[in-house]
Enzyme design. Structure first.
Site, PDB file in Angstrom:
ATOM      1  N   ILE A  31       0.822  -1.208   0.000  1.00 13.22           N
ATOM      2  CA  ILE A  31       0.000   0.000   0.000  1.00 13.22           C
ATOM      3  C   ILE A  31       0.855   1.257   0.000  1.00 13.22           C
ATOM      4  O   ILE A  31       0.555   2.235  -0.672  1.00 13.22           O
ATOM      5  CB  ILE A  31      -1.016  -0.013   1.173  1.00 13.22           C
ATOM      6  CG1 ILE A  31      -2.023   1.119   1.017  1.00 13.22           C
ATOM      7  CG2 ILE A  31      -0.301   0.057   2.513  1.00 13.22           C
ATOM      8  CD1 ILE A  31      -3.198   1.035   1.973  1.00 13.22           C
ATOM      9  N   GLU A  32       1.960   1.236   0.721  1.00 11.43           N
ATOM     10  CA  GLU A  32       2.807   2.428   0.809  1.00 11.43           C
ATOM     11  C   GLU A  32       3.580   2.705  -0.474  1.00 11.43           C
ATOM     12  O   GLU A  32       4.173   3.767  -0.635  1.00 11.43           O
ATOM     13  CB  GLU A  32       3.766   2.321   2.002  1.00 11.43           C
ATOM     14  CG  GLU A  32       4.766   1.213   1.906  1.00 11.43           C
ATOM     15  CD  GLU A  32       4.294  -0.112   2.502  1.00 11.43           C
ATOM     16  OE1 GLU A  32       5.128  -1.021   2.591  1.00 11.43           O
ATOM     17  OE2 GLU A  32       3.111  -0.247   2.872  1.00 11.43           O
ATOM     18  N   ASP A  42      -5.724   2.252   6.937  1.00 12.93           N
ATOM     19  CA  ASP A  42      -5.063   1.535   8.017  1.00 12.93           C
ATOM     20  C   ASP A  42      -6.165   0.874   8.839  1.00 12.93           C
ATOM     21  O   ASP A  42      -6.894   1.545   9.546  1.00 12.93           O
ATOM     22  CB  ASP A  42      -4.267   2.521   8.883  1.00 12.93           C
ATOM     23  CG  ASP A  42      -3.714   1.908  10.159  1.00 12.93           C
ATOM     24  OD1 ASP A  42      -3.659   0.665  10.260  1.00 12.93           O
ATOM     25  OD2 ASP A  42      -3.338   2.672  11.059  1.00 12.93           O
ATOM     26  N   ASN A  45      -6.116  -0.819  15.239  1.00 13.58           N
ATOM     27  CA  ASN A  45      -6.681  -1.083  16.537  1.00 13.58           C
ATOM     28  C   ASN A  45      -7.420   0.194  16.929  1.00 13.58           C
ATOM     29  O   ASN A  45      -7.086   1.269  16.433  1.00 13.58           O
ATOM     30  CB  ASN A  45      -5.523  -1.361  17.510  1.00 13.58           C
ATOM     31  CG  ASN A  45      -5.970  -1.704  18.899  1.00 13.58           C
ATOM     32  OD1 ASN A  45      -6.501  -0.862  19.619  1.00 13.58           O
ATOM     33  ND2 ASN A  45      -5.745  -2.940  19.278  1.00 13.58           N
ATOM     34  N   GLU A  60      -0.299  -2.590  10.282  1.00 16.02           N
ATOM     35  CA  GLU A  60      -0.242  -1.284  10.941  1.00 16.02           C
ATOM     36  C   GLU A  60       1.109  -1.041  11.605  1.00 16.02           C
ATOM     37  O   GLU A  60       1.687   0.046  11.489  1.00 16.02           O
ATOM     38  CB  GLU A  60      -1.356  -1.150  11.978  1.00 16.02           C
ATOM     39  CG  GLU A  60      -1.361   0.223  12.625  1.00 16.02           C
ATOM     40  CD  GLU A  60      -2.458   0.415  13.640  1.00 16.02           C
ATOM     41  OE1 GLU A  60      -2.898   1.555  13.778  1.00 16.02           O
ATOM     42  OE2 GLU A  60      -2.870  -0.568  14.308  1.00 16.02           O
ATOM     43  N   GLU A  61       1.629  -2.036  12.259  1.00 15.29           N
ATOM     44  CA  GLU A  61       2.897  -1.876  12.962  1.00 15.29           C
ATOM     45  C   GLU A  61       4.039  -1.585  11.995  1.00 15.29           C
ATOM     46  O   GLU A  61       4.900  -0.752  12.266  1.00 15.29           O
ATOM     47  CB  GLU A  61       3.201  -3.115  13.799  1.00 15.29           C
ATOM     48  CG  GLU A  61       2.247  -3.334  14.951  1.00 15.29           C
ATOM     49  CD  GLU A  61       0.956  -4.057  14.564  1.00 15.29           C
ATOM     50  OE1 GLU A  61       0.826  -4.505  13.394  1.00 15.29           O
ATOM     51  OE2 GLU A  61       0.075  -4.172  15.419  1.00 15.29           O
ATOM     52  N   TYR A 100       7.899  -9.980   6.982  1.00 16.06           N
ATOM     53  CA  TYR A 100       6.613  -9.782   7.636  1.00 16.06           C
ATOM     54  C   TYR A 100       6.642 -10.569   8.942  1.00 16.06           C
ATOM     55  O   TYR A 100       7.274 -11.614   9.016  1.00 16.06           O
ATOM     56  CB  TYR A 100       5.506 -10.313   6.693  1.00 16.06           C
ATOM     57  CG  TYR A 100       4.108  -9.943   7.056  1.00 16.06           C
ATOM     58  CD1 TYR A 100       3.641  -8.651   6.864  1.00 16.06           C
ATOM     59  CD2 TYR A 100       3.237 -10.880   7.581  1.00 16.06           C
ATOM     60  CE1 TYR A 100       2.347  -8.314   7.177  1.00 16.06           C
ATOM     61  CE2 TYR A 100       1.934 -10.556   7.896  1.00 16.06           C
ATOM     62  CZ  TYR A 100       1.492  -9.260   7.695  1.00 16.06           C
ATOM     63  OH  TYR A 100       0.204  -8.923   8.008  1.00 16.06           O
TER      64      TYR A 100
END
Length: 162
Positions: A31-32, A42, A45, A60-61, A100
């Protein structure tokens, strides 16, 4: 009520003959790494970035690690409700990565190719919403699909400086 915006229900969308704006869905790449005109979501949480400073190392992290200025937002942004979203504009990428989860590793300095807007910010727009926990097929229920449409409409309206 002046602070309340009403959005159409499913019946409106299913019967509408109005054309929608053009959009693309990409099934490859990160995505980035997409174009500067992309609206990036995003699925967070309810406490944005919560896992970034813990053991988490997934979507997200990873984003918080490659755009570390996002970590500052964790100090100022309260938890999100089911009907809330956070828009982050101008985040700059400071590193490349590979892997990942347990294989996540630094992979060098990037060349952030995204252009700048009229305020000197990178043309990066991230919309954070509180994701459903392990939703399975429930995520396709009308109320959840309409929730995503509502967030997109709210944040696409504000593009005059972009």
């Amino acid at each position: 009520h002046p602070l309340f915006t009403s959005y159409p229900e499913a019946d409106f969308w299913s019967k509408s003959v109005l054309p929608l704006c053009a959009f693309e869905v990409r099934s490859v790449g990160f995505i980035e790494d997409q174009s500067a005109d992309a609206l990036e979501v995003d699925f967070a949480n309810k406490y944005i970035g919560r896992g970034a400073l813990h053991r988490g190392c997934v979507h997200e992290e990873i984003r918080f690690m490659i755009n570390p200025e996002l970590i500052a937002g964790m100090l100022f942004l309260a938890s999100m409700g089911d009907n809330e979203a956070i828009e982050i504009v101008g985040a700059e990428r400071f590193c490349d990565y590979k892997g990942y989860t347990s294989s996540f590793r630094f992979a060098g300095d990037p060349a952030d190719k995204k252009h700048f807007d009229s305020f000197g910010r990178r043309k990066t727009r991230i919309i954070a919403i509180d994701a459903l926990c392990w939703p399975g097929m429930k995520q396709y229920a009308l109320k959840y699909l309409l929730r995503c449409v509502k967030f997109a409409l709210e944040h696409l309206e504000n593009t005059e400086n972009y």
